[in-house]
Design a protein around this motif. Sequence first.
Motif, mmCIF file in Angstrom:
data_model
loop_
_atom_site.group_PDB
_atom_site.id
_atom_site.type_symbol
_atom_site.label_atom_id
_atom_site.label_comp_id
_atom_site.label_asym_id
_atom_site.label_seq_id
_atom_site.Cartn_x
_atom_site.Cartn_y
_atom_site.Cartn_z
ATOM 1 N N ARG A 43 0.938 -1.176 -0.109
ATOM 2 C CA ARG A 43 -0.051 -0.180 0.048
ATOM 3 C C ARG A 43 0.964 1.203 0.045
ATOM 4 O O ARG A 43 1.986 1.363 0.754
ATOM 5 N N TRP A 44 0.528 2.082 -0.787
ATOM 6 C CA TRP A 44 1.227 3.449 -0.840
ATOM 7 C C TRP A 44 0.567 4.826 -0.380
ATOM 8 O O TRP A 44 -0.679 4.530 -0.957
ATOM 9 N N TYR A 45 0.759 5.256 0.570
ATOM 10 C CA TYR A 45 0.146 6.688 1.018
ATOM 11 C C TYR A 45 0.727 7.840 0.765
ATOM 12 O O TYR A 45 1.848 8.057 1.135
ATOM 13 N N GLY A 46 0.074 8.847 0.003
ATOM 14 C CA GLY A 46 0.555 10.133 0.047
ATOM 15 C C GLY A 46 0.096 11.087 1.323
ATOM 16 O O GLY A 46 -0.903 10.866 1.601
ATOM 17 N N ARG A 47 0.842 11.910 1.767
ATOM 18 C CA ARG A 47 0.581 12.933 2.564
ATOM 19 C C ARG A 47 1.128 14.315 2.500
ATOM 20 O O ARG A 47 2.111 14.528 2.066
ATOM 21 N N ASN A 52 1.747 18.106 4.643
ATOM 22 C CA ASN A 52 2.504 18.543 5.556
ATOM 23 C C ASN A 52 1.743 18.314 7.067
ATOM 24 O O ASN A 52 2.566 18.307 7.922
ATOM 25 N N SER A 53 0.632 18.247 7.051
ATOM 26 C CA SER A 53 -0.159 18.130 8.312
ATOM 27 C C SER A 53 -0.528 16.504 8.431
ATOM 28 O O SER A 53 -1.202 16.159 9.374
ATOM 29 N N GLY A 54 -0.012 15.752 7.751
ATOM 30 C CA GLY A 54 -0.287 14.202 7.826
ATOM 31 C C GLY A 54 -1.477 13.841 7.330
ATOM 32 O O GLY A 54 -1.776 12.516 7.382
ATOM 33 N N GLN A 55 -2.342 14.537 6.553
ATOM 34 C CA GLN A 55 -3.553 14.006 6.037
ATOM 35 C C GLN A 55 -3.200 13.525 4.506
ATOM 36 O O GLN A 55 -2.045 13.885 3.971
ATOM 37 N N ALA A 56 -4.161 12.788 4.104
ATOM 38 C CA ALA A 56 -4.082 12.199 2.544
ATOM 39 C C ALA A 56 -3.936 13.208 1.747
ATOM 40 O O ALA A 56 -4.447 14.340 1.682
ATOM 41 N N ALA A 57 -2.836 13.231 0.790
ATOM 42 C CA ALA A 57 -2.720 14.193 -0.433
ATOM 43 C C ALA A 57 -2.323 13.528 -1.522
ATOM 44 O O ALA A 57 -1.436 12.413 -1.499
ATOM 45 N N SER A 58 -2.714 13.840 -2.807
ATOM 46 C CA SER A 58 -2.390 13.399 -4.082
ATOM 47 C C SER A 58 -0.983 13.752 -4.483
ATOM 48 O O SER A 58 -0.686 14.842 -4.368
ATOM 49 N N ALA A 59 -0.341 12.922 -5.355
ATOM 50 C CA ALA A 59 0.844 13.067 -5.908
ATOM 51 C C ALA A 59 0.507 12.570 -7.408
ATOM 52 O O ALA A 59 -0.410 11.561 -7.754
ATOM 53 N N PRO A 60 1.097 13.132 -8.678
ATOM 54 C CA PRO A 60 0.814 12.945 -9.809
ATOM 55 C C PRO A 60 1.017 11.710 -10.270
ATOM 56 O O PRO A 60 0.693 10.931 -11.183
ATOM 57 N N CYS A 61 2.174 10.883 -9.576
ATOM 58 C CA CYS A 61 2.402 9.441 -9.797
ATOM 59 C C CYS A 61 3.183 9.060 -8.755
ATOM 60 O O CYS A 61 3.781 9.772 -7.869
ATOM 61 N N SER A 62 3.189 7.670 -8.541
ATOM 62 C CA SER A 62 3.792 7.082 -7.640
ATOM 63 C C SER A 62 4.194 5.478 -7.697
ATOM 64 O O SER A 62 4.018 4.962 -9.003
ATOM 65 N N LYS A 63 5.064 5.069 -6.909
ATOM 66 C CA LYS A 63 5.587 3.592 -7.256
ATOM 67 C C LYS A 63 5.971 2.977 -5.972
ATOM 68 O O LYS A 63 6.362 3.564 -4.725
#
Length: 132
Positions: free
Chosen positions: A110-114, A116-127
């Motif tokens: 599982r990959w989780y983006g965050r 600066n406040s530690g909340q879920a946040a999107s990235a344009p791409c991930s691995k």
Amino acid sequence: MRKRSMAMLAAGATVSALAITATPAAATDFWQAWGAGSYHASSDFVPTGGSVHIGGWTCTGGAARSFYVQLVKTSSSTGVFSSYSYGADGVDHTDPRAIAVSTSTSYYLRWYGRNNSGQAASAPCSKAYATN
């Protein structure tokens, strides 16, 4: 559904490998890349050795400022291990801690983006990946 995903992953592995040119330095047991999002779950994989390191990557430009990766046992959807949090800086980050795994057990990442406040946040791409 996960068994079917494994077959699809095997068929699409070459296409995925061409899509992302950055690869982890160690021998990779498994990796999967995604487009935009704040959460992703990979296909199942079975480790080739008794321990793995997990890691990930994200490109810059989204709301995510950091990310972490979690190793999950498929049979119970139980989190086995969570990586450190790493910057969303376009660089592969591998957690230095070895994780004991079974070569007869299926896992997924599982990959989780965050933000600066530690909340879920999107990235344009991930691995996310597991190395031996």
